[in-house]
Motif scaffolding. Structure first.
Motif, PDB file in Angstrom:
ATOM      1  N   TRP A   3      -3.720   1.357  -2.699  1.00 42.00           N
ATOM      2  CA  TRP A   3      -3.357  -0.233  -2.591  1.00 42.00           C
ATOM      3  C   TRP A   3      -2.133  -0.498  -3.509  1.00 42.00           C
ATOM      4  O   TRP A   3      -1.430   0.037  -4.142  1.00 42.00           O
ATOM      5  CB  TRP A   3      -4.722  -0.924  -3.003  1.00 42.00           C
ATOM      6  N   ILE A  54      -7.450   3.307  -3.029  1.00 41.60           N
ATOM      7  CA  ILE A  54      -8.504   2.101  -2.542  1.00 41.60           C
ATOM      8  C   ILE A  54     -10.135   2.326  -2.844  1.00 41.60           C
ATOM      9  O   ILE A  54     -10.704   3.347  -2.725  1.00 41.60           O
ATOM     10  CB  ILE A  54      -8.425   2.074  -0.741  1.00 41.60           C
ATOM     11  N   CYS A  77       0.778  -1.118  -0.068  1.00 45.62           N
ATOM     12  CA  CYS A  77      -0.036   0.102  -0.108  1.00 45.62           C
ATOM     13  C   CYS A  77       0.861   1.192   0.002  1.00 45.62           C
ATOM     14  O   CYS A  77       2.247   1.130  -0.018  1.00 45.62           O
ATOM     15  CB  CYS A  77      -0.934  -0.117   1.039  1.00 45.62           C
TER      16      CYS A  77
END
Length: 567
Positions: free
Chosen positions: A157, A163, A137
């Motif tokens: 991500w 995300i 991430c």
């Protein structure tokens, strides 16, 4: 009573004395206390963003701490028995470096290997670095283009994109379950690695590979560049010089990173005021293009000369049309266009982007507002060729090596387009008019209505409810043909009295389509206390083959729509 109780909890451990004193100073300030504590700051639009200060509805070490601690637990659950890596970047905003270090400490305290940039870096560089380091991430501490008192936490991500559901919903549940005394603030030094200049060269090389054109043009256009006190000062001049541009004039008074953004009302290149100093400098120096970015360098503003030699700020839809048409024209000349090519945009952007795709006989993917959805499409379409993506809010992306809007690469592309056209005896403005002659002339306007605090949020909710329940039958003497309601996933055609399912995730967006093909999209902002109205009008042909007259007519239509909607 609930608000005061919540505030009093912040006046004792585990909150430090500094935070306790800040909260105590608000106890007798009813409005300020209410706005700071009436809710928990919401995790949405890829992270959290808000005004810095004490309270559950503010950005501070504890609200960021809950997010970082929740993320740590979520990463451990998602990547069990694996070495977890996270990349952290931060922009020039006040406290960005401080907040980045806090987040790094929390992740490392949870045994996550952290790669923290040693000084400010752009959002697109973070997106690229996640992929190049094969991290799980990435986080950038930024509030993008918001005013100086804002900051935030944007989460990416492992694919380099922001995300998206269901991960954001799953993560939010964990964050909400975290108690402040459960946050691990003491970092582990052996889990922290600093990233330096060695990562910059690789990123710059990728930007150049994505935007540089194979051309015989001299690259002698005169450029005025402003970073608006943000991160792009470390990338754009270097990249332009590497490609061969020598006439680059930097706006000195805006070149030093400064979280107070002292020379502008707001560091948002969407606003003409933000580029005023750069445009004035361009006029004095007889430059040909102005480029300016927001603090984290994901938004790009471009000003060019019109037929009278005056600088105009291109809106996001115009830039999107120009860039996509140019890139696809180059591919067509090289006979590279094929059925797997596609471009992408958002449902609130101009319909002209679909016409561009149709003209080149490729697909156009429309997503919800926010570049995270375009990033998701790129990830889901690995067997297809993503050429270009854009949204009306000055965000553009070329190719799939970076997965969020990228002002660094886009700035180079804008200059390359200007250089190629100059070699042909044309300007970017000329090219825009050529595009409008192919697709029909379009004009757009964004109206923002700001309502702050708890009462403001309630007003925005009431306005959305009213537009949803009571759509006007006509606007500007044109009948309402259809209503698209993305909160309830349907499109209602009035003439057929029939509903159709919309196959996009639910979102609080309402779109009116009129008989004259005008489009009005309405949505509350996901990052600021405002409700947004996106208005797009168009004609089949130019008026007397004259852009000025055509633009004036289209502007009058927008004025009438604004008046009727009482905006």
């Amino acid at each position: 009573m609930k608000i005061k109780k919540s505030a009093l909890e912040w006046c004792r451990a585990p909150f430090d004395l500094n935070m306790q004193n800040q909260v105590k100073s608000l106890i007798n300030k009813e409005t300020e206390l209410k706005d700071a504590f009436y809710k928990d700051i919401e995790f949405g639009t890829g992270g959290i963003r808000g005004i810095m200060g004490p309270g559950t509805n503010r950005i501070n070490k504890y609200t960021l701490g809950k997010v970082a601690q929740g993320l740590s637990l979520y990463l451990k659950d998602q990547f069990r028995y694996k070495k977890i890596k996270a990349v952290i970047a931060y922009d020039s905003r006040n406290k960005s470096e401080y907040f980045a270090q806090i987040v790094a400490n929390i992740l490392s305290a949870n045994s996550i290997q952290v790669f923290l940039f040693n000084s400010l870096r752009s959002t697109p560089q973070l997106s690229y670095t996640i992929r190049s380091l094969k991290a799980n991430c990435g986080i950038v501490i930024t509030a993008s283009h918001n005013p100086p008192d804002y900051n935030g936490f944007k989460l990416y991500w492992k694919n380099g994109g922001q995300i998206v559901p269901p991960k954001d919903i799953e993560l939010e549940e964990i964050i909400n379950s975290i108690k402040y005394n459960e946050i691990l603030f003491e970092g582990k030094k052996d889990k922290l690695t600093h990233l330096g200049k060695n990562t910059d060269a690789q990123f710059h090389k990728v930007c150049i590979s994505l935007a540089k054109q194979k051309t015989n043009s001299k690259r002698d256009i005169k450029i005025v560049f402003t970073s608006l006190h943000g991160t792009s000062i470390n990338s754009i001049p270097v990249i332009l010089e590497k490609v061969g541009y020598k006439n680059i004039s930097i706006v000195k008074e805006q070149s030093t990173p400064n979280g107070n953004f002292p020379t502008v009302l707001s560091p948002n290149p969407e606003e003409p005021e933000a580029l005023k100093i750069a445009v004035n400098q361009a006029q004095k120096e007889n430059a040909e293009i102005v480029i300016g970015t927001d603090p984290d360098s994901d938004r790009l503003g471009i000003a060019v000369k019109n037929e009278d030699g005056d600088f105009i700020l291109l809106n996001g839809n115009q830039t999107m049309m120009i860039m996509s048409h140019f890139l696809l024209s180059v591919r067509k000349e090289k006979k590279l266009i094929n059925s797997k090519d596609y471009i992408a945009s958002t449902i609130v952007s101009s319909p002209v982007i679909k016409k561009v795709a149709s003209y080149f006989k490729i697909n156009c993917i429309l997503t919800l507002t926010g570049f995270k959805w375009i990033g998701k499409e790129i990830e889901n379409r690995k067997n297809e060729n993503f050429i270009f993506g854009g949204e009306e809010s000055f965000g553009y992306l070329i190719g799939n090596k970076i997965r969020d809007k990228d002002a660094i690469t886009s700035a180079l592309l804008a200059c390359e387009i200007g250089s190629v056209l100059k070699c042909q005896g044309k300007t970017i403005f000329d090219f825009m008019i050529e595009c409008y002659k192919i697709y029909g002339p379009y004009k757009e306007r964004l109206i923002n209505k700001i309502f702050t605090g708890k009462s403001g949020a309630e007003k925005i909710h009431k306005m959305m409810s009213n537009f949803r329940k009571n759509p006007p039958k006509t606007i500007n003497e044109s009948k309402l043909e259809s209503v698209e309601d993305y909160l309830f996933s349907y499109k209602y055609c009035l003439k057929k009295n029939k509903k159709y399912k919309l196959n996009l995730p639910k979102a609080n967006v309402l779109i009116y389509i009129l008989k004259d093909k005008s489009k009005i999209a309405i949505r509350p902002s996901g990052t600021e206390p405002k409700i947004k109205f996106y208005i797009s009008v168009n004609k089949k042909n130019f008026k007397y083959n004259n852009w000025k007259l055509t633009e004036l007519e289209l502007e009058k239509r927008i004025d009438s729509i604004v008046k009727e909607l009482k905006l």
